[in-house]
Design an enzyme around this catalytic site. Structure first.
Site, PDB file in Angstrom:
ATOM      1  N   SER A  14       0.879  -1.170   0.000  1.00  0.00           N
ATOM      2  CA  SER A  14       0.000   0.000   0.000  1.00  0.00           C
ATOM      3  C   SER A  14       0.908   1.209   0.000  1.00  0.00           C
ATOM      4  O   SER A  14       2.086   1.106   0.373  1.00  0.00           O
ATOM      5  CB  SER A  14      -0.834  -0.009   1.289  1.00  0.00           C
ATOM      6  OG  SER A  14      -1.369   1.274   1.549  1.00  0.00           O
TER       7      SER A  14
ATOM      8  N   TYR B 146      -2.258   0.036  10.635  1.00  0.00           N
ATOM      9  CA  TYR B 146      -2.171  -0.338   9.216  1.00  0.00           C
ATOM     10  C   TYR B 146      -0.803   0.032   8.648  1.00  0.00           C
ATOM     11  O   TYR B 146      -0.169  -0.767   7.948  1.00  0.00           O
ATOM     12  CB  TYR B 146      -3.278   0.359   8.431  1.00  0.00           C
ATOM     13  CG  TYR B 146      -3.368  -0.047   6.969  1.00  0.00           C
ATOM     14  CD1 TYR B 146      -3.846  -1.302   6.611  1.00  0.00           C
ATOM     15  CD2 TYR B 146      -2.992   0.832   5.949  1.00  0.00           C
ATOM     16  CE1 TYR B 146      -3.959  -1.677   5.268  1.00  0.00           C
ATOM     17  CE2 TYR B 146      -3.101   0.469   4.608  1.00  0.00           C
ATOM     18  CZ  TYR B 146      -3.586  -0.784   4.272  1.00  0.00           C
ATOM     19  OH  TYR B 146      -3.689  -1.147   2.944  1.00  0.00           O
TER      20      TYR B 146
HETATM   21  P1  NAD Z   1     -11.208  -6.252  -0.084  1.00  0.00           P
HETATM   22  O1  NAD Z   1     -11.752  -6.332   1.308  1.00  0.00           O
HETATM   23  O2  NAD Z   1     -12.147  -5.929  -1.181  1.00  0.00           O
HETATM   24  O3  NAD Z   1     -10.431  -7.599  -0.413  1.00  0.00           O
HETATM   25  C1  NAD Z   1      -9.787  -8.344   0.597  1.00  0.00           C
HETATM   26  C2  NAD Z   1     -10.379  -9.732   0.639  1.00  0.00           C
HETATM   27  O4  NAD Z   1      -9.728 -10.464   1.683  1.00  0.00           O
HETATM   28  C3  NAD Z   1     -11.877  -9.762   0.962  1.00  0.00           C
HETATM   29  O5  NAD Z   1     -12.548 -10.530  -0.011  1.00  0.00           O
HETATM   30  C4  NAD Z   1     -11.961 -10.389   2.346  1.00  0.00           C
HETATM   31  O6  NAD Z   1     -13.114 -11.200   2.505  1.00  0.00           O
HETATM   32  C5  NAD Z   1     -10.693 -11.237   2.376  1.00  0.00           C
HETATM   33  N1  NAD Z   1     -10.203 -11.447   3.739  1.00  0.00           N
HETATM   34  C6  NAD Z   1     -10.113 -10.549   4.738  1.00  0.00           C
HETATM   35  N2  NAD Z   1      -9.628 -11.125   5.839  1.00  0.00           N
HETATM   36  C7  NAD Z   1      -9.383 -12.419   5.535  1.00  0.00           C
HETATM   37  C8  NAD Z   1      -8.877 -13.514   6.262  1.00  0.00           C
HETATM   38  N3  NAD Z   1      -8.527 -13.385   7.558  1.00  0.00           N
HETATM   39  N4  NAD Z   1      -8.758 -14.708   5.633  1.00  0.00           N
HETATM   40  C9  NAD Z   1      -9.139 -14.852   4.332  1.00  0.00           C
HETATM   41  N5  NAD Z   1      -9.628 -13.844   3.583  1.00  0.00           N
HETATM   42  C10 NAD Z   1      -9.756 -12.627   4.192  1.00  0.00           C
HETATM   43  O7  NAD Z   1     -10.041  -5.167   0.004  1.00  0.00           O
HETATM   44  P2  NAD Z   1      -8.947  -4.697  -1.087  1.00  0.00           P
HETATM   45  O8  NAD Z   1      -8.905  -3.219  -0.974  1.00  0.00           O
HETATM   46  O9  NAD Z   1      -9.151  -5.327  -2.372  1.00  0.00           O
HETATM   47  O10 NAD Z   1      -7.611  -5.244  -0.381  1.00  0.00           O
HETATM   48  C11 NAD Z   1      -6.673  -6.040  -1.069  1.00  0.00           C
HETATM   49  C12 NAD Z   1      -5.268  -5.553  -0.737  1.00  0.00           C
HETATM   50  O11 NAD Z   1      -5.095  -4.229  -1.257  1.00  0.00           O
HETATM   51  C13 NAD Z   1      -4.950  -5.453   0.759  1.00  0.00           C
HETATM   52  O12 NAD Z   1      -3.652  -5.953   0.984  1.00  0.00           O
HETATM   53  C14 NAD Z   1      -4.990  -3.976   1.038  1.00  0.00           C
HETATM   54  O13 NAD Z   1      -4.183  -3.613   2.143  1.00  0.00           O
HETATM   55  C15 NAD Z   1      -4.461  -3.437  -0.267  1.00  0.00           C
HETATM   56  N6  NAD Z   1      -4.742  -2.027  -0.536  1.00  0.00           N
HETATM   57  C16 NAD Z   1      -6.027  -1.584  -0.668  1.00  0.00           C
HETATM   58  C17 NAD Z   1      -6.247  -0.228  -0.892  1.00  0.00           C
HETATM   59  C18 NAD Z   1      -7.647   0.337  -1.038  1.00  0.00           C
HETATM   60  O14 NAD Z   1      -7.794   1.566  -1.103  1.00  0.00           O
HETATM   61  N7  NAD Z   1      -8.688  -0.477  -1.109  1.00  0.00           N
HETATM   62  C19 NAD Z   1      -5.163   0.655  -1.012  1.00  0.00           C
HETATM   63  C20 NAD Z   1      -3.873   0.153  -0.894  1.00  0.00           C
HETATM   64  C21 NAD Z   1      -3.673  -1.188  -0.654  1.00  0.00           C
END
Ligand code: NAD
Length: 271
Positions: A144, A157
């Site tokens: 991130s 975070y």
């Molecule tokens: P999201 O919640 O849409 O996707 C994450 C998925 O992980 C979900 O489907 C959730 O059900 C699953 N999950 C959560 N905890 C879990 C667990 N303990 N075991 C198994 N599955 C689990 O969120 P996202 O934004 O797509 O996140 C994906 C990655 O992107 C993460 O590493 C996040 O830190 C990173 N990220 C997101 C953003 C943003 O703005 N959304 C920005 C930078 C980085």
């Protein structure tokens, strides 16, 4: 099967929504077969409906070594091998600050968030490592902008994403010359990203506390990215043809944040 990942078998955690789901779709389009370890039964059902036998959808929790091992075993059993592992499932903290957060909640929030964001990546790597050594494959971890700058979350975070950087560097060192280990660090996007139960954030998604305009306004490239906009670096890092030389590399896929960090630019630009 054609594509930059033709014939590759790749396991991704948290592939049920947001960035993970976009990576699943892109990897399939590039010719890969995909395993998904995901906690949500509804999201898994959607993956099965949409992709059938092309995706091995395993229900489980990344905090459990057994669940990670089951996901690796199911992927290898279906496709005969494992070429890639993408650690991606994570929680956010909605920017919960040190002063504003009650101490007991902060302590419990740390345990829950670090168990998913850091221990989950470590256990996924542990479960996948032997197969990846065998295939001379690749690990990729989702970081991130918070892996580099403050204010992309609160202390929990931000510290967890910095910890993931350390994990990438250590694993790239330990697993060379067999396995390439890299990271992709996206900026904000619309997803289902939630926070820890311990902070009362289980049902709070990122778009409840960040508007598209708030995200767009801090990005030098000045647009609000879709999850699919971040998938290119994952394909490049996973590809055997396109990546023979990158290991221990962190790709900032953050629409230019490095130019000026995360400083808010209200009134600062006239574009
Ligand atoms: P999201 O919640 O849409 O996707 C994450 C998925 O992980 C979900 O489907 C959730 O059900 C699953 N999950 C959560 N905890 C879990 C667990 N303990 N075991 C198994 N599955 C689990 O969120 P996202 O934004 O797509 O996140 C994906 C990655 O992107 C993460 O590493 C996040 O830190 C990173 N990220 C997101 C953003 C943003 O703005 N959304 C920005 C930078 C980085």
């Amino acid at each position: 099967m054609s594509g930059r990942l033709a014939g590759e078998a790749i396991l991704i955690t948290g592939g049920g929504s947001g960035l993970g789901r976009a990576v699943v779709e892109r990897f399939l389009a590039e010719g890969a077969r995909v395993g998904v370890l995901e906690r949500s039964p509804d999201k898994l059902a959607r993956l099965r409906d949409d992709f059938g036998a092309e995706v091995v959808a395993v229900q489980g929790d990344v905090r459990s070594l057994d669940d990670n091992r089951r996901a690796v075993a199911a992927t290898v059993s279906r496709f005969g091998k494992l070429d890639g592992f993408v650690g991606n499932a994570a929680l956010w903290d909605h920017g919960a600050g040190l002063l504003a957060t009650d101490g007991d909640r902060l302590a419990d929030g740390f345990d829950e968030l670090f168990a998913v964001n850091v221990k989950g990546y470590l256990l996924g790597a542990k479960a996948a490592a032997a197969e990846l050594v065998k295939s001379q494959g690749s690990m990729i971890f989702t970081l991130s902008n918070a892996a580099f700058y403050p204010a992309g979350g609160g202390p929990l975070y931000t510290a967890s994403k910095h910890a993931a950087v350390g994990l990438i560097r250590q694993l790239a060192y330990e697993l060379a010359p067999k396995v390439r280990v890299n990271g992709v660090a996206p900026c904000g996007m619309a997803s289902d990203l939630r926070g820890p139960d311990a902070l009362g954030q289980r049902d709070l998604t990122i778009m409840d506390s960040r508007s598209p305009e708030a995200i767009r306004s801090i990005l030098p490239l000045q647009f609000f990215p879709e999850p699919a906009d971040f998938t290119g670096p994952f394909v490049m890092l996973a590809s055997r043809a396109d990546n023979r030389t990158l290991s221990g590399v962190l790709i900032n896929a953050d629409a230019g944040l490095a130019i000026r960090g995360i400083r808010h630019v209200a009134g600062g630009l006239d574009l």
